[in-house]
Design an enzyme around this catalytic site. Structure first.
Site, PDB file in Angstrom:
ATOM      1  N   HIS A  62     -23.874  55.486  42.123  1.00 22.81           N
ATOM      2  CA  HIS A  62     -23.830  56.952  42.099  1.00 22.81           C
ATOM      3  C   HIS A  62     -22.511  57.440  42.710  1.00 22.81           C
ATOM      4  O   HIS A  62     -22.044  56.881  43.698  1.00 22.81           O
ATOM      5  CB  HIS A  62     -25.000  57.549  42.872  1.00 22.81           C
ATOM      6  CG  HIS A  62     -24.978  59.046  42.828  1.00 22.81           C
ATOM      7  ND1 HIS A  62     -25.319  59.751  41.691  1.00 22.81           N
ATOM      8  CD2 HIS A  62     -24.563  59.971  43.730  1.00 22.81           C
ATOM      9  CE1 HIS A  62     -25.146  61.039  41.917  1.00 22.81           C
ATOM     10  NE2 HIS A  62     -24.685  61.201  43.139  1.00 22.81           N
ATOM     11  N   ASP A 108     -27.904  61.436  37.287  1.00 26.07           N
ATOM     12  CA  ASP A 108     -28.473  60.730  36.139  1.00 26.07           C
ATOM     13  C   ASP A 108     -27.462  59.643  35.780  1.00 26.07           C
ATOM     14  O   ASP A 108     -26.532  59.392  36.535  1.00 26.07           O
ATOM     15  CB  ASP A 108     -28.722  61.696  34.960  1.00 26.07           C
ATOM     16  CG  ASP A 108     -27.466  62.458  34.565  1.00 26.07           C
ATOM     17  OD1 ASP A 108     -26.369  62.051  35.000  1.00 26.07           O
ATOM     18  OD2 ASP A 108     -27.569  63.449  33.814  1.00 26.07           O
ATOM     19  N   CYS A 111     -23.315  60.056  35.944  1.00 26.80           N
ATOM     20  CA  CYS A 111     -22.618  60.620  37.110  1.00 26.80           C
ATOM     21  C   CYS A 111     -21.159  60.166  37.222  1.00 26.80           C
ATOM     22  O   CYS A 111     -20.321  60.928  37.698  1.00 26.80           O
ATOM     23  CB  CYS A 111     -23.397  60.380  38.392  1.00 26.80           C
ATOM     24  SG  CYS A 111     -23.424  58.683  38.931  1.00 26.80           S
TER      25      CYS A 111
END
Length: 275
Positions: free
Chosen positions: A262, A49, A52
């Protein structure tokens, strides 16, 4: 419910699963993972989400913590929300997670609770001697959604505090790190108030951390964040340090990213690396 931090998996096995094709991108990613595998044996996936970067950094910091950082020990640490609010009225517009529209009187107390929780968890985990027990305590903490998100709220507030300090230092002619100029050179964050409104309030909701905010997080925690940026393999940005001129006594945490959005974490340093 997806786990926040997935169990360990062999790095090269993970890489083969994720990057099968023969495109230039897949080849570069495989080379990048091979380089990481020289140093680390396993990878743990971080839930994707918009938190991270926080999750990966905090998990790494806690899982190797052996003492409470000095800034967490200071007397006035938990007084931060009150102290800042007494000087900056605009902080009343801080957006609490899942609680938009709260009055800042209450928000001040809530953030104080989050800061106390951060100190307590860090202290408890750093006092655990055995590596297996320490790991289990971290895994347990990152399975408790309520606590986990409260800790991210604390980190965001610490970032705001650091940004205010840097902004004031610069205005008063003191030396500030280069990233601080870049942070406040953005149209959307020319001062700490704008930074809060346009960036910090959105982290975790509609966006994650941008590059320049990774520097701010590193400064707030007084940690060096070392990132393997796999898509930059074979360039001098493959291993990027935030900040790039770290203080010698700052501990180092290591993350992996394929796209600067990410983050996952490498674990289990290979024996020869440790020697």
């Amino acid at each position: 419910y997806k786990p926040s931090v997935s169990p360990e998996m062999d790095i090269m096995e993970y890489c083969r699963k994720e990057w099968r094709g023969n495109t230039p991108v897949a080849k570069r990613m495989r080379k990048g993972y091979e380089a990481v595998a020289q140093k680390f044996a396993s990878i743990r996936r971080i839930r994707g989400d918009n938190y991270c970067a926080f999750r990966a950094t905090l998990f790494q910091a806690l899982s190797q913590a052996t003492q409470l950082p000095s800034w967490l020990q200071s007397e006035d640490f938990t007084m931060l929300p009150e102290n800042l609010l007494s000087k900056y009225d605009w902080i009343k517009q801080w957006q609490l997670k899942q609680k938009p529209g709260k009055k800042m009187g209450e928000i001040s107390d809530e953030i104080k609770e989050y800061l106390i929780l951060l100190r307590k968890k860090w202290k408890n985990i750093s006092e655990i001697k055995g590596p297996t027990e320490k790991q289990e305590a971290c895994d347990k903490l990152f399975k408790n959604e309520e606590e986990e998100y409260s800790l991210y709220e604390a980190l965001k507030f610490l970032m705001l505090n650091t940004a205010i300090e840097l902004y004031n230092d610069d205005k008063n002619g003191r030396r500030v790190p280069v990233f601080s100029w870049l942070l406040f050179a953005r149209d959307t964050s020319s001062n700490p108030c704008q930074l809060m409104h346009n960036h910090l309030n959105h982290i975790g909701h509609s966006g994650g951390l941008e590059q320049v905010e990774m520097f701010l997080l590193a400064y707030a925690l007084q940690y060096t964040i070392q990132v393997y940026r796999l898509y930059k393999y074979s360039t001098d940005e493959f291993i990027t340090l935030y900040p790039n001129d770290p203080e010698e006594d700052w501990p180092v945490v290591t993350l992996i990213t394929e796209d600067d959005r990410h983050y996952n974490i490498p674990v289990r340093m290979c024996q020869e690396t440790m020697l």
